[in-house]
Enzyme design. Structure first.
Site, mmCIF file in Angstrom:
data_model
loop_
_atom_site.group_PDB
_atom_site.id
_atom_site.type_symbol
_atom_site.label_atom_id
_atom_site.label_comp_id
_atom_site.label_asym_id
_atom_site.label_seq_id
_atom_site.Cartn_x
_atom_site.Cartn_y
_atom_site.Cartn_z
ATOM 1 N N LYS A 124 0.838 -1.219 0.000
ATOM 2 C CA LYS A 124 0.000 0.000 0.000
ATOM 3 C C LYS A 124 0.864 1.258 0.000
ATOM 4 C CE LYS A 124 -2.432 -0.660 3.757
ATOM 5 N NZ LYS A 124 -1.932 -1.982 4.197
ATOM 6 N N ARG B 6 -9.649 1.843 8.880
ATOM 7 C CA ARG B 6 -9.185 0.476 9.110
ATOM 8 C C ARG B 6 -10.229 -0.360 9.850
ATOM 9 N NH1 ARG B 6 -3.359 1.065 8.707
ATOM 10 N NH2 ARG B 6 -2.264 -0.898 8.949
ATOM 11 N N ARG C 186 11.225 -6.066 4.535
ATOM 12 C CA ARG C 186 10.997 -4.625 4.346
ATOM 13 C C ARG C 186 11.966 -3.788 5.177
ATOM 14 N NH1 ARG C 186 4.972 -2.585 4.612
ATOM 15 N NH2 ARG C 186 4.966 -3.307 6.757
HETATM 16 P P1 AMP Z 1 0.734 0.908 8.632
HETATM 17 O O1 AMP Z 1 1.918 1.751 8.483
HETATM 18 O O2 AMP Z 1 -0.449 1.399 7.814
HETATM 19 O O3 AMP Z 1 0.997 -0.558 8.410
HETATM 20 O O4 AMP Z 1 0.237 1.039 10.171
HETATM 21 C C1 AMP Z 1 1.078 0.621 11.216
HETATM 22 C C2 AMP Z 1 0.294 0.541 12.514
HETATM 23 O O5 AMP Z 1 -0.211 1.844 12.844
HETATM 24 C C3 AMP Z 1 -0.931 -0.362 12.496
HETATM 25 O O6 AMP Z 1 -0.608 -1.725 12.709
HETATM 26 C C4 AMP Z 1 -1.745 0.248 13.638
HETATM 27 O O7 AMP Z 1 -1.208 -0.123 14.896
HETATM 28 C C5 AMP Z 1 -1.478 1.732 13.460
HETATM 29 N N1 AMP Z 1 -2.492 2.334 12.556
HETATM 30 C C6 AMP Z 1 -2.286 2.877 11.322
HETATM 31 N N2 AMP Z 1 -3.429 3.322 10.798
HETATM 32 C C7 AMP Z 1 -4.401 3.057 11.703
HETATM 33 C C8 AMP Z 1 -5.808 3.257 11.740
HETATM 34 N N3 AMP Z 1 -6.475 3.794 10.713
HETATM 35 N N4 AMP Z 1 -6.460 2.868 12.862
HETATM 36 C C9 AMP Z 1 -5.837 2.330 13.918
HETATM 37 N N5 AMP Z 1 -4.511 2.080 13.941
HETATM 38 C C10 AMP Z 1 -3.797 2.447 12.843
#
Ligand code: AMP
Length: 221
Positions: A13, A88, A127
């Site tokens: 993503k 999410r 990664r």
């Molecule tokens: P990402 O970088 O999108 O993989 O997000 C990393 C982590 O940030 C996730 O595993 C969640 O712990 C937190 N996170 C990111 N976006 C959200 C969201 N919309 N709602 C809740 N937690 C989030």
């Protein structure tokens, strides 16, 4: 254009979001990046978010929605945005709908990146991120940097995210299936979902994504 990008952890993503946002000339809004920036700056929000992120769980809706809303209301996002990692869960999707309704704007598409589970684990384990800029992302096998541990773009130090460990990835996948996947049906009911395969070369996936968004746009005309 106003787009939501959805897909399991490791679907690419972030990588695709950067490319699509550049192509479509809209800001890339990643709630994960916003949380990581808060963690680096050692803010209260960062401290709170870190405990949830390290365990692979979602940060509570109240703070997440407030942070996303604040970012979407900034001036560069007036004419469009690409949301990466938000919403999410269904409660966040409903909150986003409320916000859009207040602003009298609509989403154009929800791009769903599909990838088999075994591929997800391989992608995440390799990664590496740049300490200087969240958008400089590498993979030790698929897109290795020229020099190990060093960002090709800016020379920054590359590191592995704390939440990219195998145990945490399993929790993140579980959270994705139980909490995030239901938003795909939520948006299908609004006729917004375009599903594409996230397998193959990065360029190919970007092209597939742009074609799907264009197709969606043409159908609406
Ligand atoms: P990402 O970088 O999108 O993989 O997000 C990393 C982590 O940030 C996730 O595993 C969640 O712990 C937190 N996170 C990111 N976006 C959200 C969201 N919309 N709602 C809740 N937690 C989030």
């Amino acid at each position: 254009m106003r787009i939501v990008l959805v897909g399991p952890p490791g679907a690419g993503k972030g990588t695709q979001a950067v490319r699509l946002a550049k192509e479509l000339k809209i800001p890339h809004i990643s709630t994960g990046d916003l949380f990581r920036a808060n963690i680096s700056r050692k803010t209260e929000l960062g401290k709170l978010a870190k405990s949830y992120m390290d365990a692979g769980n979602l940060v509570p809706d109240e703070v997440t929605i407030a942070m996303a809303k604040d970012r979407m209301e900034q001036e560069d996002a007036v004419n469009g945005f690409l949301l990466d990692g938000f919403p999410r869960n269904v409660a966040q999707a409903e909150a986003l709908d409320e916000l859009l309704k207040t602003e009298k704007i609509k989403l154009d598409a929800v791009l769903d990146l599909e990838v088999p589970e075994e591929e997800v684990v391989k992608r995440i384990a390799g990664r590496r991120l740049c300490r200087n800029k969240a958008e400089h992302v590498f993979h030790v096998t698929y897109t290795p940097p020229k020099a190990e541990g060093v960002c090709d773009v800016c020379g920054g130090e590359l590191y592995q995210r704390d939440d990219d460990s195998e145990d945490t990835v399993r929790t993140r996948l579980e959270v994705y299936h139980t909490q995030t996947e239901p938003i795909i049906d939520y948006y299908k009911a609004q006729g917004l979902v375009a599903t594409i395969s996230a397998l193959g070369a990065v360029d190919e996936v970007t092209k597939r994504a742009l074609d799907a968004l264009k197709r969606d746009g043409d159908e609406e005309k």
